[in-house]
Design a protein around this motif. Structure first.
Motif, PDB file in Angstrom:
ATOM      1  N   CYS A   1      20.916   4.308 136.019  1.00  0.00           N
ATOM      2  CA  CYS A   1      22.048   4.222 137.419  1.00  0.00           C
ATOM      3  C   CYS A   1      22.954   5.182 136.401  1.00  0.00           C
TER       4      CYS A   1
ATOM      5  N   CYS B   1      25.662   3.031 134.240  1.00  0.00           N
ATOM      6  CA  CYS B   1      25.266   2.166 132.217  1.00  0.00           C
ATOM      7  C   CYS B   1      23.365   3.080 132.349  1.00  0.00           C
TER       8      CYS B   1
ATOM      9  N   CYS C   1      23.478   0.601 139.558  1.00  0.00           N
ATOM     10  CA  CYS C   1      22.490  -0.872 139.162  1.00  0.00           C
ATOM     11  C   CYS C   1      23.415  -1.604 140.531  1.00  0.00           C
TER      12      CYS C   1
ATOM     13  N   CYS D   1      28.901  -2.837 138.509  1.00  0.00           N
ATOM     14  CA  CYS D   1      28.345  -1.681 137.016  1.00  0.00           C
ATOM     15  C   CYS D   1      29.617  -1.336 136.019  1.00  0.00           C
TER      16      CYS D   1
ATOM     17  N   ASN E   1      28.479  -4.613 130.576  1.00  0.00           N
ATOM     18  CA  ASN E   1      27.266  -5.637 130.776  1.00  0.00           C
ATOM     19  C   ASN E   1      26.951  -6.509 130.720  1.00  0.00           C
TER      20      ASN E   1
HETATM   21 ZN   LIG Z   1      24.687  -0.106 136.108  1.00  0.00          ZN
END
Ligand SMILES: [Zn+2]
Ligand SMILES: [Zn+2]
Length: 181
Positions: free
Chosen positions: A69, A72, A140, A144, A156
Motif C-alpha cells: 500500500c 501504510c 489497501c 487508509c 489504521n
Molecule cells: Zn494502506
C-alpha cells in the motif's frame, strides 16, 4: 519462448504457457526493488494469426501480485487479468505526411513491433505486458490512514499522540525551518 513466423499457417495457432516471474529479467527486477511480489506463475494464452503478411498476437495474461500500500505499506493481494494485442511486421510501412514528405516513425510510434529473423520473442512481449500491470500506486483501502509522518505509527491500527501536538509542531517548524534529506 519464440514464435517462428514461417511455422504460422493461415489458421494460426494457440499457445498456453505458465512461467515463473523470476525467469523474466524485467519482472525479477521489479520484485527485487520491492515494487511487488509475484504470488503465482504468470499464465498466458496466446493466439497468433497471420494476416496479410503481418502477425497478430491476441493474448490473455493472468497473475496474482502482492503490492505494498502506498500509504501504510501493508501488502495487498491483487488478481490481475488482462488482454493484450500486438501486431508484428517484417518491415515498417512507409508513412507520408500531409505535405507528401516521408515521415520517419519508429515501430513504437506506429504501435507495431518488428519481426527479428522470422522470430517473435514472446518472452519480451509477456514481460512488457506484466510490467504494465504493476501499479505505481496502490491503496489497501480508499480509507487508509497511512503512517504517521512523525513517528511512523500505522494509523489504521493505532492512534499516536503526534496529531495532538500538530499545532505546536507547525509553530516550531516555522521558527526553525530546516530541509531534511
Ligand atoms: Zn494502506
Ligand atoms: Zn505519530
Amino acid at each position: 519462448m519464440q514464435i517462428k513466423v514461417s511455422d504460422l499457417k493461415n489458421s494460426g495457432f494457440d499457445l498456453k504457457l505458465e512461467r515463473s516471474a523470476a525467469s523474466f529479467p524485467m519482472l525479477a527486477e521489479l520484485q527485487r526493488l520491492g515494487r511487488c511480489v509475484f504470488l503465482t506463475p504468470i499464465s498466458v494464452v496466446v493466439h497468433a494469426n497471420l494476416v496479410g503478411g503481418m502477425v497478430e498476437l491476441d493474448g490473455h495474461i493472468s497473475v496474482d501480485i502482492e503490492v505494498p500500500c502506498s500509504r501504510c505499506l501493508a501488502p495487498c493481494r491483487r488478481v490481475f487479468s488482462s488482454d493484450f494485442r500486438q501486431t508484428y511486421v517484417d518491415q515498417l510501412p512507409e508513412v507520408t505526411g500531409e505535405d507528401g514528405e516521408e515521415l520517419e516513425l519508429s515501430a513504437e510510434e506506429m504501435g507495431l513491433e518488428l519481426i527479428n529473423d522470422d522470430e517473435i520473442d514472446l518472452n519480451e512481449e509477456i514481460q512488457q505486458q506484466v510490467a504494465l500491470l504493476v501499479p505505481e500506486h496502490s491503496l489497501c483501502s480508499e480509507l487508509c490512514k497511512g503512517l504517521c509522518a512523525e513517528c511512523g505509527a500505522d494509523l489504521n491500527k493505532e492512534k499516536c499522540s503526534c496529531a495532538d501536538n500538530v499545532g505546536n509542531l507547525n509553530f516550531a517548524a516555522l521558527k526553525d525551518f530546516k530541509v531534511e534529506k
